[in-house]
Enzyme design. Structure first.
Site, PDB file in Angstrom:
ATOM      1  N   LYS A 157       7.032 -57.353  40.901  1.00  0.00           N
ATOM      2  CA  LYS A 157       7.915 -56.206  41.182  1.00  0.00           C
ATOM      3  C   LYS A 157       7.668 -55.088  40.156  1.00  0.00           C
ATOM      4  O   LYS A 157       7.608 -53.906  40.505  1.00  0.00           O
ATOM      5  CB  LYS A 157       9.383 -56.651  41.167  1.00  0.00           C
ATOM      6  CG  LYS A 157       9.742 -57.495  42.383  1.00  0.00           C
ATOM      7  CD  LYS A 157      11.102 -58.168  42.280  1.00  0.00           C
ATOM      8  CE  LYS A 157      11.310 -59.104  43.463  1.00  0.00           C
ATOM      9  NZ  LYS A 157      12.593 -59.822  43.425  1.00  0.00           N
ATOM     10  N   GLN A 185      16.908 -61.196  39.004  1.00  0.00           N
ATOM     11  CA  GLN A 185      16.107 -62.128  39.791  1.00  0.00           C
ATOM     12  C   GLN A 185      16.875 -63.422  40.040  1.00  0.00           C
ATOM     13  O   GLN A 185      17.422 -64.026  39.121  1.00  0.00           O
ATOM     14  CB  GLN A 185      14.773 -62.403  39.065  1.00  0.00           C
ATOM     15  CG  GLN A 185      13.803 -63.272  39.839  1.00  0.00           C
ATOM     16  CD  GLN A 185      13.295 -62.643  41.143  1.00  0.00           C
ATOM     17  OE1 GLN A 185      13.224 -61.412  41.269  1.00  0.00           O
ATOM     18  NE2 GLN A 185      12.959 -63.455  42.109  1.00  0.00           N
ATOM     19  N   ASP A 200      18.402 -53.967  45.394  1.00  0.00           N
ATOM     20  CA  ASP A 200      18.269 -55.154  46.252  1.00  0.00           C
ATOM     21  C   ASP A 200      19.178 -55.039  47.483  1.00  0.00           C
ATOM     22  O   ASP A 200      18.966 -55.732  48.483  1.00  0.00           O
ATOM     23  CB  ASP A 200      18.747 -56.401  45.480  1.00  0.00           C
ATOM     24  CG  ASP A 200      17.608 -57.291  45.008  1.00  0.00           C
ATOM     25  OD1 ASP A 200      16.566 -57.340  45.677  1.00  0.00           O
ATOM     26  OD2 ASP A 200      17.787 -57.938  43.957  1.00  0.00           O
TER      27      ASP A 200
HETATM   28  N1  GUN Z   1      14.778 -64.151  44.578  1.00  0.00           N
HETATM   29  C1  GUN Z   1      14.089 -64.351  45.726  1.00  0.00           C
HETATM   30  N2  GUN Z   1      14.120 -63.225  46.488  1.00  0.00           N
HETATM   31  C2  GUN Z   1      14.845 -62.315  45.792  1.00  0.00           C
HETATM   32  C3  GUN Z   1      15.208 -60.968  46.059  1.00  0.00           C
HETATM   33  O1  GUN Z   1      14.891 -60.375  47.090  1.00  0.00           O
HETATM   34  N3  GUN Z   1      15.957 -60.361  45.088  1.00  0.00           N
HETATM   35  C4  GUN Z   1      16.337 -60.998  43.959  1.00  0.00           C
HETATM   36  N4  GUN Z   1      17.065 -60.310  43.088  1.00  0.00           N
HETATM   37  N5  GUN Z   1      16.002 -62.247  43.681  1.00  0.00           N
HETATM   38  C5  GUN Z   1      15.259 -62.902  44.593  1.00  0.00           C
END
Ligand code: GUN
Length: 284
Positions: A53, A97, A122
């Protein structure tokens, strides 16, 4: 006739280029789109996702800062960091995360709800999800939005199409059903634990969030349908979709592969949301 394979990586690359241009314009106005990534603990998978990311953000010219908290961090420490980042004007987007370490599992909702809605790239915050349902301006969840962006990029008319979503979650199934409704589709949302076979056959657009490898095969698909597979099921160390790609490929009009379909688009939609957050800050 065989389907067209949707190249999510190439689509994401084009969006990254467009976002890069928008980031340049923002930087000229003194705004550097900045994302704070919070990683709690030592999960190598989570660390890898966070790195990818951050890399995508930097690839579009933005700034990404990772805050790595120790595995045994308390809820209070995590909430204090979120509070500090909420109040930091130089931070436009915040992402925690998931999953959190085991002792914090029960608090995941409290943690996500602590992120300021205007920095919630998100789009997990109830304000963003609520505004999506209302039809007001908000961030759209990145996986659901990735599906919609893929459809938009195909250039097909969405209005009047029957979209069938086999899904359940607040990240994918529920929001993508609302998004496609907003785009003028007739939408059927089917829980993956229900018997979905009678519905898949009716879909002009089929979105899958089943969580079982190859659960949907060619004979369940309407000829010419657009099939978007959000599944990522680990089988023998490989990521396998919810759709049996080979048999579906023979029937569908368009189909996303796994990997290389929705996955690369998910990450770029996060950066898309970040750029929207920065633009809002710039009053653009
Ligand atoms: N863990 C797995 N997918 C995601 C996501 O889309 N956002 C976040 N914050 N954690 C994740």
């Amino acid at each position: 006739m065989a389907a067209v394979r949707i190249d999510g990586k190439a689509m994401a690359g084009k969006i990254r280029e467009q976002l890069g241009q928008e980031v340049e314009v923002l930087k000229k106005k003194g705004i550097n789109p900045s994302m704070a990534l919070i990683l709690v603990g030592d999960s190598p998978d989570s660390a890898l996702y966070v790195r990818s990311k951050a890399k995508a953000c930097e690839g579009a010219g933005g700034f990404a800062e990772t805050h790595h908290l120790p595995e045994d961090s308390s809820l209070e420490q995590l909430l204090a960091l979120i509070d500090k980042l909420n109040r930091d004007d130089s931070v436009h987007g915040i992402l925690v995360q998931l999953p959190l370490p085991h002792h914090l599992h029960a608090y995941e909702k409290q943690v996500m709800d602590a992120i300021a809605p205007e920095k919630d790239i998100d789009a997990f915050h109830p304000v963003n999800i609520g505004n999506l349902v209302i039809g007001d301006k908000c961030y759209w969840g990145v996986t659901a939005y990735a599906c919609v962006k893929i459809l938009e990029n195909l250039g097909v008319e969405l209005k009047g199409k029957h979209a069938v979503v086999i899904g359940w979650s607040i990240e994918i199934g529920k929001p993508v059903a609302v998004m496609l409704f907003e785009k003028g589709c007739a939408v059927t949302l089917v829980h993956p634990e229900a018997d979905f076979v009678p519905y898949t056959k009716q879909a002009d657009i089929l979105i899958t969030e089943v969580g079982k490898p190859k659960a949907i095969t060619g004979e369940m698909i309407k000829p010419g349908a657009i099939v978007i597979d959000t599944g990522s099921n680990w089988v023998d160390g490989k990521s396998v979709g919810d759709v049996d790609y080979d048999s579906a490929f023979e029937v569908a009009g368009y189909i996303t592969p796994v990997p290389g379909g929705v996955g690369p688009m998910r990450i770029i939609m996060l950066i898309y949301n970040l750029v929207q957050a920065a633009k809002q800050k710039a009053g653009a």
